[in-house]
Design a protein around this motif. Sequence first.
Motif, short mmCIF file in Angstrom:
data_model
loop_
_atom_site.label_atom_id
_atom_site.label_comp_id
_atom_site.label_asym_id
_atom_site.label_seq_id
_atom_site.Cartn_x
_atom_site.Cartn_y
_atom_site.Cartn_z
N LEU A 190 -0.42 5.32 -61.87
CA LEU A 190 -1.88 5.26 -61.76
C LEU A 190 -2.43 6.32 -60.80
CD1 LEU A 190 -2.22 1.38 -61.58
CD2 LEU A 190 -3.03 2.84 -63.45
N GLY A 191 -1.55 7.07 -60.16
CA GLY A 191 -1.99 8.13 -59.24
C GLY A 191 -2.39 7.62 -57.87
N LEU A 192 -1.88 6.45 -57.46
CA LEU A 192 -2.21 5.91 -56.15
C LEU A 192 -1.05 6.11 -55.18
CD1 LEU A 192 -3.82 2.50 -57.16
CD2 LEU A 192 -5.00 4.48 -56.22
N GLN A 193 -1.38 6.33 -53.92
CA GLN A 193 -0.37 6.46 -52.88
C GLN A 193 -0.26 5.14 -52.15
OE1 GLN A 193 -1.48 9.63 -50.26
NE2 GLN A 193 -1.44 11.18 -51.85
N LEU A 194 1.01 4.71 -51.90
CA LEU A 194 1.25 3.45 -51.20
C LEU A 194 1.95 3.70 -49.88
CD1 LEU A 194 2.49 1.06 -54.05
CD2 LEU A 194 0.17 1.40 -53.22
#
Length: 198
Positions: A190-194
Amino acid sequence: MTCSECSGELAWFGVTRGTDHFRCLGCGHDVHAVSTPRLGPERRFRAVVRWKDEILSFAELESLRKIAPEARAIPAVDIWERSKREGWVLGEYLESQIDTLWNQAHELQLRLDLVLVSEPEPEVRPVCMFVVWKTTSPSLEEIVALRKLSEEAANMPASAVLEKAREGEWLLGRFWPNRLPEIERRAMELGLQLRRES
């Protein structure tokens, strides 16, 4: 393999100082053969004296007091009460100490059992996962992706998600370690950084 003393059958006993340890099932003769390289830390064993006829004899009491000095100050009746079911626990020994202990017990004619002490499993705790925005404020794409990843965000009005997201990192939740790879994979898609936090 057979015993050189009585030609009885040899049973594998364990590995002592990198060498396979066999014992004769007939006469109890010990045989050390076949070098086995050990990797990692030494194993620990709990040494337990077992009574041969399921009752403590005077000879065994005297032998126990020689191998376990703390037993000298304990009356025979108390030794029997403490050991009649499970045997007398001598203590825990490293693999490199077993040979000496085994030979001493053999000389004293004591029956010795060795139980491998298992290491405690490391405690597993849930891990907090946060969504980290690429800039100081989340983009519209990040908000849309967050609503696909987070059930909480999906059930909130878009304006409330945006307002909360602008406060800083988004707490995605607390997850057990076995779930983290799946969550991280979905976030990457989804293109999210965690960010993980123990």
